[in-house]
Design a protein around this motif. Sequence first.
Motif, mmCIF file in Angstrom:
data_model
loop_
_atom_site.group_PDB
_atom_site.id
_atom_site.type_symbol
_atom_site.label_atom_id
_atom_site.label_comp_id
_atom_site.label_asym_id
_atom_site.label_seq_id
_atom_site.Cartn_x
_atom_site.Cartn_y
_atom_site.Cartn_z
ATOM 1 N N GLY A 1 88.478 12.394 -27.457
ATOM 2 C CA GLY A 1 88.549 11.105 -27.507
ATOM 3 C C GLY A 1 89.742 10.568 -26.034
ATOM 4 N N SER A 2 89.253 11.312 -25.618
ATOM 5 C CA SER A 2 89.620 10.569 -23.778
ATOM 6 C C SER A 2 90.753 9.424 -23.732
ATOM 7 C CB SER A 2 88.357 10.827 -23.295
ATOM 8 O OG SER A 2 88.557 10.459 -21.606
ATOM 9 N N PHE A 3 90.357 8.822 -22.465
ATOM 10 C CA PHE A 3 91.043 7.679 -22.613
ATOM 11 C C PHE A 3 91.348 6.598 -23.747
ATOM 12 C CE2 PHE A 3 86.590 6.996 -22.397
ATOM 13 C CZ PHE A 3 86.224 5.173 -22.708
ATOM 14 N N SER A 4 90.959 6.937 -24.834
ATOM 15 C CA SER A 4 90.921 5.957 -25.919
ATOM 16 C C SER A 4 92.412 6.671 -26.727
ATOM 17 C CB SER A 4 90.025 5.885 -27.026
ATOM 18 O OG SER A 4 90.360 5.654 -28.009
ATOM 19 N N ALA A 5 91.913 7.586 -26.712
ATOM 20 C CA ALA A 5 93.506 9.601 -27.308
ATOM 21 C C ALA A 5 94.697 8.455 -26.420
ATOM 22 C CB ALA A 5 92.975 10.125 -27.249
ATOM 23 N N HIS A 6 94.344 8.719 -25.012
ATOM 24 C CA HIS A 6 95.073 8.884 -24.277
ATOM 25 C C HIS A 6 96.409 7.077 -24.613
ATOM 26 C CE1 HIS A 6 94.209 12.387 -22.324
ATOM 27 N NE2 HIS A 6 92.977 12.042 -21.953
ATOM 28 N N ALA A 7 95.503 6.498 -24.477
ATOM 29 C CA ALA A 7 95.747 4.965 -24.616
ATOM 30 C C ALA A 7 96.628 4.381 -25.225
ATOM 31 C CB ALA A 7 94.623 4.109 -24.324
ATOM 32 N N ASP A 8 96.374 5.515 -27.159
ATOM 33 C CA ASP A 8 96.643 5.124 -28.246
ATOM 34 C C ASP A 8 98.172 5.744 -27.981
ATOM 35 O OD1 ASP A 8 97.263 6.281 -31.090
ATOM 36 O OD2 ASP A 8 95.786 5.513 -31.596
ATOM 37 N N ARG A 9 98.531 6.794 -27.560
ATOM 38 C CA ARG A 9 99.750 7.440 -27.520
ATOM 39 C C ARG A 9 100.570 6.630 -25.861
ATOM 40 N NH1 ARG A 9 101.145 12.725 -24.928
ATOM 41 N NH2 ARG A 9 103.276 13.861 -25.814
ATOM 42 N N ALA A 10 99.463 6.250 -25.159
ATOM 43 C CA ALA A 10 100.837 6.019 -24.132
ATOM 44 C C ALA A 10 100.984 4.228 -24.320
ATOM 45 C CB ALA A 10 99.976 6.579 -22.851
ATOM 46 N N LEU A 11 100.281 3.427 -24.955
ATOM 47 C CA LEU A 11 100.657 1.920 -24.994
ATOM 48 C C LEU A 11 100.945 1.841 -26.259
ATOM 49 C CD1 LEU A 11 97.690 0.866 -22.817
ATOM 50 C CD2 LEU A 11 99.763 1.771 -21.759
ATOM 51 N N GLY A 12 100.392 2.811 -27.076
ATOM 52 C CA GLY A 12 100.204 2.078 -28.612
ATOM 53 C C GLY A 12 98.951 1.505 -29.312
ATOM 54 N N SER A 13 98.702 2.487 -30.568
ATOM 55 C CA SER A 13 97.616 2.079 -31.778
ATOM 56 C C SER A 13 96.499 0.915 -31.224
ATOM 57 C CB SER A 13 97.739 2.359 -33.478
ATOM 58 O OG SER A 13 98.728 0.890 -33.834
ATOM 59 N N TRP A 14 97.254 -0.034 -30.810
ATOM 60 C CA TRP A 14 96.240 -1.387 -30.881
ATOM 61 C C TRP A 14 95.665 -0.897 -29.582
ATOM 62 C CZ3 TRP A 14 96.171 -3.605 -26.503
ATOM 63 C CH2 TRP A 14 97.189 -3.019 -25.542
ATOM 64 N N ALA A 15 95.863 -0.977 -28.983
ATOM 65 C CA ALA A 15 94.925 0.323 -27.257
ATOM 66 C C ALA A 15 94.138 0.872 -27.464
ATOM 67 C CB ALA A 15 96.304 0.251 -26.367
ATOM 68 N N GLY A 16 94.639 1.830 -28.001
ATOM 69 C CA GLY A 16 92.895 3.998 -29.035
ATOM 70 C C GLY A 16 91.787 2.505 -29.100
ATOM 71 N N PHE A 17 92.611 1.827 -30.839
ATOM 72 C CA PHE A 17 91.615 1.780 -31.104
ATOM 73 C C PHE A 17 91.071 -0.093 -30.960
ATOM 74 C CE2 PHE A 17 90.036 -1.897 -34.138
ATOM 75 C CZ PHE A 17 89.685 -1.219 -35.134
ATOM 76 N N SER A 18 91.235 -0.656 -29.312
ATOM 77 C CA SER A 18 90.695 -2.078 -29.360
ATOM 78 C C SER A 18 89.580 -0.933 -27.793
ATOM 79 C CB SER A 18 91.384 -3.114 -28.187
ATOM 80 O OG SER A 18 92.458 -3.785 -29.472
ATOM 81 N N ILE A 19 90.354 -0.246 -27.126
ATOM 82 C CA ILE A 19 89.531 0.482 -25.767
ATOM 83 C C ILE A 19 88.650 1.220 -26.799
ATOM 84 C CG2 ILE A 19 90.705 2.257 -25.126
ATOM 85 C CD1 ILE A 19 89.323 -0.438 -22.772
ATOM 86 N N GLY A 20 88.878 1.954 -27.871
ATOM 87 C CA GLY A 20 87.921 3.022 -28.315
ATOM 88 C C GLY A 20 86.945 2.436 -29.172
ATOM 89 N N TRP A 21 86.376 0.936 -29.354
ATOM 90 C CA TRP A 21 85.507 0.249 -30.290
ATOM 91 C C TRP A 21 84.633 -0.127 -29.389
ATOM 92 C CZ3 TRP A 21 82.957 1.037 -34.117
ATOM 93 C CH2 TRP A 21 83.739 1.780 -35.295
ATOM 94 N N LEU A 22 85.189 -1.208 -28.368
ATOM 95 C CA LEU A 22 84.605 -1.680 -27.033
ATOM 96 C C LEU A 22 83.661 -0.636 -26.374
ATOM 97 C CD1 LEU A 22 87.119 -3.793 -25.084
ATOM 98 C CD2 LEU A 22 85.143 -4.770 -27.090
ATOM 99 N N TYR A 23 84.018 0.276 -26.124
ATOM 100 C CA TYR A 23 83.492 1.794 -25.228
ATOM 101 C C TYR A 23 82.456 1.722 -26.436
ATOM 102 C CZ TYR A 23 82.901 6.237 -22.554
ATOM 103 O OH TYR A 23 82.373 6.691 -20.919
ATOM 104 N N TRP A 24 82.779 2.244 -27.433
ATOM 105 C CA TRP A 24 81.514 2.103 -28.681
ATOM 106 C C TRP A 24 80.574 0.870 -28.151
ATOM 107 C CZ3 TRP A 24 79.593 0.338 -32.474
ATOM 108 C CH2 TRP A 24 78.562 1.462 -33.788
ATOM 109 N N PHE A 25 80.554 0.105 -27.974
ATOM 110 C CA PHE A 25 79.937 -0.567 -28.360
ATOM 111 C C PHE A 25 79.287 -0.857 -26.882
ATOM 112 C CE2 PHE A 25 79.695 -5.715 -26.996
ATOM 113 C CZ PHE A 25 78.439 -5.738 -28.174
#
Length: 496
Positions: A93-117
């Motif tokens: 998950g790289s930066f999405s997993a890191h964002a999930d842990r560091a900033l919150g699930s909203w950050a990991g969810f958002s940046i992960g799906w934007l990156y996928w898109f």
Amino acid sequence: MTSQPTLNQTGNDPGGPGEPGAEGSGLQAGLKNRHLSMIAIGGVIGAGLFVGSSSGIATAGPGILLSYALVGTLVVLVMRMLGEMSAANPTSGSFSAHADRALGSWAGFSIGWLYWFFWVVVLAVEATAGAVILEGWIPAVPQWGWALIVMVVLTATNLVSVASYGEFEFWFAGIKVVAIAAFIVIGGLAVFGLLPGVDSEQAGLSNLTQHGGFLPNGAGAILTGVLLVVFSFMGSEIATLAAGESENPRQAVTKATNSIIWRVAVFYLGSIAVVVCLLPWDSKSITKDGSYVAALDSLGIAHAGQIMNFIVLTSVLSCLNSGLYTASRMAFSLGQRGDAPKAFARTTSNGVPRTAILASVAFGFVAVFFNYKFPDSVFLFLVNSSGAVALFVWLVICFSQLRMRKIIKAEAPEKLVVKMWLYPYLTWATAALIVFILGYMLTDTEHDGRQTILLSLLVAAVVLAIAFVKKGLRGGRPAADASQVPTEERNKVSAG
């Protein structure tokens, strides 16, 4: 409520390979060191370098070197931050997993799906670009047919095993690297008058200062050049995602992070410097034929256009191959964390996330259809609305690293094998520069910068809204941090 899985649940221990197993056992360590090395080197070389550099040169003149240097520095700093987090916790998950842990699930969810898109749209763009070249060679097959063929072949490659992806990418990236290295060597000899048969009056370092000077269109053109070249750097982070499926993830991430400086300096700054030294920046051939084709023509190399078409096609196939891999692994990670359908987190006995791959390529096929049926409406919206995702990703990496450094130091300081320089000051400075570039895009109407940023912000706002609604419906995800650190280490921290 869904807790974040540990790396062992994905089949990837932070310090070693994953465990082979039966259906659903997780990703496996199928990438060899040579695969990771070439993915790291080739990942930073996109087709945009060959295709898009001519518009940057026409806009900023020789000053485009400063634009590339500025963006290259930005990429080096962002990769250093990502390397710090990924070396401490390698994950698909790289930066999405890191964002999930560091900033919150909203950050990991958002940046992960934007990156996928972003990457599934890139699949359509690259498939079409490759189809144009192939149709020129074999017109009996229609363009849409070639797009379908390359998508199907590379989908099959990714479905077999991660090793097959790595092998294809090894050769694709190898061709790119050899081609650019040869171009720099031969072009460099010509610039310094050591290559016979080249017009010494046209080629030379004097092209950097003649024809209106180093900044013929003013210093402001440097920033405009930044907007034109920044997106050609997207892909440098792929090595950190792929490291999760390597034999030694931490070593692979460290090596990729430490080598980013010379990769950017040689392949981007080196090759562009050769182009602007071989030809005057305002040469009509640069805008007509493309910067690299024009440079090859000036060296007297026969069939320069076809040679460059072959190199661009290789870059396109490489980008397609890596784009599908990257999108599927991000979908896999989102599925693991409960931010995507659970089926995305299931793997075959070969450790391949089949559903995640098929879902990603399905959207890619839809985007290809839109490109042929509605190129100036639906597809243009998709391209523009995903255009600023690279900058969003880099910004999230900055804010994640600010928090993750403290978490890693508190829980497992021995994992800080890669450290961001001048923390936290350089991290904040990098974030400020990214925000400045995003703001400057709003003033750019000539190159569609404003439209790109506004549409990208619109899509980001929609994804963020979905993230917060989802979080509210399930009451948020508790303490995703703790599960990413082995139990014995958590107990030590608690005891302390």
